[in-house]
Design a protein around this motif. Sequence first.
Motif, PDB file in Angstrom:
ATOM      1  N   ASN A  27       6.642  25.612  24.339  1.00 21.85           N
ATOM      2  CA  ASN A  27       8.001  25.295  24.146  1.00 21.85           C
ATOM      3  C   ASN A  27       8.700  26.271  25.037  1.00 21.85           C
ATOM      4  O   ASN A  27       9.996  26.582  24.818  1.00 21.85           O
ATOM      5  CB  ASN A  27       8.527  25.085  22.839  1.00 21.85           C
ATOM      6  CG  ASN A  27       8.001  23.928  22.164  1.00 21.85           C
ATOM      7  OD1 ASN A  27       7.388  23.065  22.469  1.00 21.85           O
ATOM      8  ND2 ASN A  27       7.611  24.330  20.801  1.00 21.85           N
ATOM      9  N   TRP A  28       8.250  26.591  26.238  1.00 18.20           N
ATOM     10  CA  TRP A  28       8.908  27.654  26.899  1.00 18.20           C
ATOM     11  C   TRP A  28      10.051  27.045  27.886  1.00 18.20           C
ATOM     12  O   TRP A  28      10.104  26.131  28.406  1.00 18.20           O
ATOM     13  CB  TRP A  28       7.988  28.319  27.695  1.00 18.20           C
ATOM     14  CG  TRP A  28       8.286  29.461  28.800  1.00 18.20           C
ATOM     15  CD1 TRP A  28       8.900  29.460  29.939  1.00 18.20           C
ATOM     16  CD2 TRP A  28       8.835  30.740  28.410  1.00 18.20           C
ATOM     17  NE1 TRP A  28       9.491  30.818  30.219  1.00 18.20           N
ATOM     18  CE2 TRP A  28       9.310  31.475  29.495  1.00 18.20           C
ATOM     19  CE3 TRP A  28       8.184  31.410  27.118  1.00 18.20           C
ATOM     20  CZ2 TRP A  28       9.634  32.914  29.318  1.00 18.20           C
ATOM     21  CZ3 TRP A  28       8.607  32.618  27.122  1.00 18.20           C
ATOM     22  CH2 TRP A  28       9.107  33.601  28.119  1.00 18.20           C
ATOM     23  N   HIS A  29      11.188  27.760  27.678  1.00 21.49           N
ATOM     24  CA  HIS A  29      12.445  27.345  28.406  1.00 21.49           C
ATOM     25  C   HIS A  29      12.676  28.424  29.372  1.00 21.49           C
ATOM     26  O   HIS A  29      12.481  29.626  29.321  1.00 21.49           O
ATOM     27  CB  HIS A  29      13.560  27.325  27.404  1.00 21.49           C
ATOM     28  CG  HIS A  29      14.753  26.635  28.117  1.00 21.49           C
ATOM     29  ND1 HIS A  29      15.718  27.135  28.906  1.00 21.49           N
ATOM     30  CD2 HIS A  29      15.068  25.196  27.934  1.00 21.49           C
ATOM     31  CE1 HIS A  29      16.648  26.358  29.200  1.00 21.49           C
ATOM     32  NE2 HIS A  29      16.496  25.152  28.635  1.00 21.49           N
ATOM     33  N   ARG A  30      13.258  28.094  30.640  1.00 22.08           N
ATOM     34  CA  ARG A  30      13.502  29.197  31.512  1.00 22.08           C
ATOM     35  C   ARG A  30      14.506  30.233  31.223  1.00 22.08           C
ATOM     36  O   ARG A  30      14.379  31.308  31.665  1.00 22.08           O
ATOM     37  CB  ARG A  30      14.288  28.333  32.882  1.00 22.08           C
ATOM     38  CG  ARG A  30      15.493  27.535  32.524  1.00 22.08           C
ATOM     39  CD  ARG A  30      16.158  27.286  34.027  1.00 22.08           C
ATOM     40  NE  ARG A  30      17.486  26.605  33.862  1.00 22.08           N
ATOM     41  CZ  ARG A  30      17.474  25.174  33.224  1.00 22.08           C
ATOM     42  NH1 ARG A  30      16.655  24.739  33.059  1.00 22.08           N
ATOM     43  NH2 ARG A  30      18.722  24.898  33.041  1.00 22.08           N
ATOM     44  N   PHE A  31      15.232  29.989  30.210  1.00 23.54           N
ATOM     45  CA  PHE A  31      16.390  30.899  29.704  1.00 23.54           C
ATOM     46  C   PHE A  31      15.597  31.868  28.802  1.00 23.54           C
ATOM     47  O   PHE A  31      16.192  32.932  28.179  1.00 23.54           O
ATOM     48  CB  PHE A  31      17.287  30.248  28.953  1.00 23.54           C
ATOM     49  CG  PHE A  31      18.438  29.570  29.808  1.00 23.54           C
ATOM     50  CD1 PHE A  31      18.770  29.919  31.228  1.00 23.54           C
ATOM     51  CD2 PHE A  31      19.292  28.624  29.483  1.00 23.54           C
ATOM     52  CE1 PHE A  31      19.454  29.296  32.139  1.00 23.54           C
ATOM     53  CE2 PHE A  31      20.196  28.025  30.447  1.00 23.54           C
ATOM     54  CZ  PHE A  31      20.406  28.480  31.731  1.00 23.54           C
ATOM     55  N   HIS A  32      14.420  31.603  28.555  1.00 23.69           N
ATOM     56  CA  HIS A  32      13.416  32.570  27.414  1.00 23.69           C
ATOM     57  C   HIS A  32      13.365  33.803  28.617  1.00 23.69           C
ATOM     58  O   HIS A  32      13.297  34.866  27.866  1.00 23.69           O
ATOM     59  CB  HIS A  32      12.265  31.979  27.173  1.00 23.69           C
ATOM     60  CG  HIS A  32      12.460  31.041  26.124  1.00 23.69           C
ATOM     61  ND1 HIS A  32      11.875  30.080  25.932  1.00 23.69           N
ATOM     62  CD2 HIS A  32      12.875  31.451  24.641  1.00 23.69           C
ATOM     63  CE1 HIS A  32      12.051  29.464  24.673  1.00 23.69           C
ATOM     64  NE2 HIS A  32      12.477  30.307  23.979  1.00 23.69           N
ATOM     65  N   TYR A  33      13.220  33.691  29.833  1.00 26.75           N
ATOM     66  CA  TYR A  33      13.116  35.107  30.840  1.00 26.75           C
ATOM     67  C   TYR A  33      14.140  36.143  30.434  1.00 26.75           C
ATOM     68  O   TYR A  33      13.778  37.016  30.220  1.00 26.75           O
ATOM     69  CB  TYR A  33      12.850  34.511  32.067  1.00 26.75           C
ATOM     70  CG  TYR A  33      11.556  33.879  32.716  1.00 26.75           C
ATOM     71  CD1 TYR A  33      10.649  34.562  32.338  1.00 26.75           C
ATOM     72  CD2 TYR A  33      11.584  32.454  32.833  1.00 26.75           C
ATOM     73  CE1 TYR A  33       9.380  34.128  32.764  1.00 26.75           C
ATOM     74  CE2 TYR A  33      10.465  31.939  33.291  1.00 26.75           C
ATOM     75  CZ  TYR A  33       8.986  32.636  33.459  1.00 26.75           C
ATOM     76  OH  TYR A  33       8.128  32.205  33.574  1.00 26.75           O
ATOM     77  N   PRO A  34      15.477  35.740  30.670  1.00 32.15           N
ATOM     78  CA  PRO A  34      16.245  36.865  30.495  1.00 32.15           C
ATOM     79  C   PRO A  34      16.222  37.541  29.190  1.00 32.15           C
ATOM     80  O   PRO A  34      16.470  38.607  28.900  1.00 32.15           O
ATOM     81  CB  PRO A  34      17.679  36.043  30.915  1.00 32.15           C
ATOM     82  CG  PRO A  34      17.606  34.533  30.522  1.00 32.15           C
ATOM     83  CD  PRO A  34      15.968  34.342  31.123  1.00 32.15           C
ATOM     84  N   PHE A  38      15.465  41.392  28.847  1.00 39.26           N
ATOM     85  CA  PHE A  38      16.430  42.513  27.905  1.00 39.26           C
ATOM     86  C   PHE A  38      15.685  42.962  26.828  1.00 39.26           C
ATOM     87  O   PHE A  38      15.925  44.131  26.662  1.00 39.26           O
ATOM     88  CB  PHE A  38      17.601  41.294  27.321  1.00 39.26           C
ATOM     89  CG  PHE A  38      18.359  42.220  26.509  1.00 39.26           C
ATOM     90  CD1 PHE A  38      19.362  43.351  27.090  1.00 39.26           C
ATOM     91  CD2 PHE A  38      18.199  42.139  25.229  1.00 39.26           C
ATOM     92  CE1 PHE A  38      20.158  43.831  26.271  1.00 39.26           C
ATOM     93  CE2 PHE A  38      19.134  42.779  24.197  1.00 39.26           C
ATOM     94  CZ  PHE A  38      20.077  43.793  24.891  1.00 39.26           C
ATOM     95  N   ALA A  39      15.032  42.211  26.011  1.00 45.12           N
ATOM     96  CA  ALA A  39      14.267  43.002  24.803  1.00 45.12           C
ATOM     97  C   ALA A  39      13.341  43.937  25.384  1.00 45.12           C
ATOM     98  O   ALA A  39      13.241  44.924  24.916  1.00 45.12           O
ATOM     99  CB  ALA A  39      13.517  41.716  24.032  1.00 45.12           C
ATOM    100  N   ALA A  90       3.874  40.365  26.941  1.00 46.95           N
ATOM    101  CA  ALA A  90       2.767  39.038  26.845  1.00 46.95           C
ATOM    102  C   ALA A  90       3.468  37.948  26.837  1.00 46.95           C
ATOM    103  O   ALA A  90       2.935  36.921  27.274  1.00 46.95           O
ATOM    104  CB  ALA A  90       1.929  39.651  25.406  1.00 46.95           C
ATOM    105  N   GLY A  91       4.572  37.799  25.927  1.00 46.80           N
ATOM    106  CA  GLY A  91       5.275  36.505  25.995  1.00 46.80           C
ATOM    107  C   GLY A  91       5.912  35.902  27.366  1.00 46.80           C
ATOM    108  O   GLY A  91       5.711  34.830  27.818  1.00 46.80           O
ATOM    109  N   LEU A  92       6.210  37.162  27.959  1.00 48.67           N
ATOM    110  CA  LEU A  92       6.758  36.879  29.397  1.00 48.67           C
ATOM    111  C   LEU A  92       5.736  36.417  30.241  1.00 48.67           C
ATOM    112  O   LEU A  92       5.858  35.341  30.960  1.00 48.67           O
ATOM    113  CB  LEU A  92       7.752  37.913  29.986  1.00 48.67           C
ATOM    114  CG  LEU A  92       8.923  38.147  29.320  1.00 48.67           C
ATOM    115  CD1 LEU A  92       9.484  39.686  29.617  1.00 48.67           C
ATOM    116  CD2 LEU A  92       9.898  36.931  29.646  1.00 48.67           C
ATOM    117  N   VAL A  93       4.686  36.969  30.326  1.00 48.01           N
ATOM    118  CA  VAL A  93       3.672  36.865  31.166  1.00 48.01           C
ATOM    119  C   VAL A  93       2.816  35.524  30.781  1.00 48.01           C
ATOM    120  O   VAL A  93       2.443  34.581  31.908  1.00 48.01           O
ATOM    121  CB  VAL A  93       2.381  37.871  31.279  1.00 48.01           C
ATOM    122  CG1 VAL A  93       1.322  37.621  32.182  1.00 48.01           C
ATOM    123  CG2 VAL A  93       3.244  39.050  31.619  1.00 48.01           C
TER     124      VAL A  93
END
Length: 209
Positions: A27-34, A38-39, A90-93
């Motif tokens: 359920n990855w959304h493109r706004f998960h990237y920023p 940030f985190a 890891a979540g980002l990659v």
Amino acid sequence: MTEGSAKLTRPDLPLPGRSGSAPGTGNWHRFHYPIGVFAAVYGVTGMVTALISWDDRRTELAGYLGSGAATPALVLVKAVELLLVLLTAAGLVRRRDVWLLPALTGWAAGFALFAVLDVVTGRWGGLLEHVLYLAGFAFLLFLSYALSVRARIGRRGVPAPRSSTGADGGSDGGADAQIRPSGLTRTQEMALEALNRWQQRLERQPPSA
């Protein structure tokens, strides 16, 4: 017209949505990237700052726990923070939204713990700072969860959930509360509705001069 093509033109079938989710990434959304960036940057900055001003951080913790427990507590805090940074990276990659949720929850829980310690020790200035950080990470946690729900809807092509209030402003009946064509839980529907209302409020704001 064949049966397969007839199904594609049926008006009751949902059209493919243009969501920000990527295929094969949950359920990855493109706004998960920023959110994730940030985190991760916040965590790395916190660890680097702690290494530079180790004595100051240890003195600060000594005010909460005493001088004897300050050093072990600081090492433990930074070890947990390193784990949260690795989980976020890891979540980002891998583009896994479920890995961002525990990382954001960990930071929010940490600031909640420090807020409690501020109340116990009477550090009201520190309480204000930690409450603000807690509110910020709690908002990011909610936003990440709501974006995951939106990506799930776009990926599966399920209909968007109806509002929890009917046309007359009253709540839906018990049967409607249990039958959910969207396939979402009540918590997921509430998160998605809140995100939609927030975006609509931002769109209605007049542009700044």
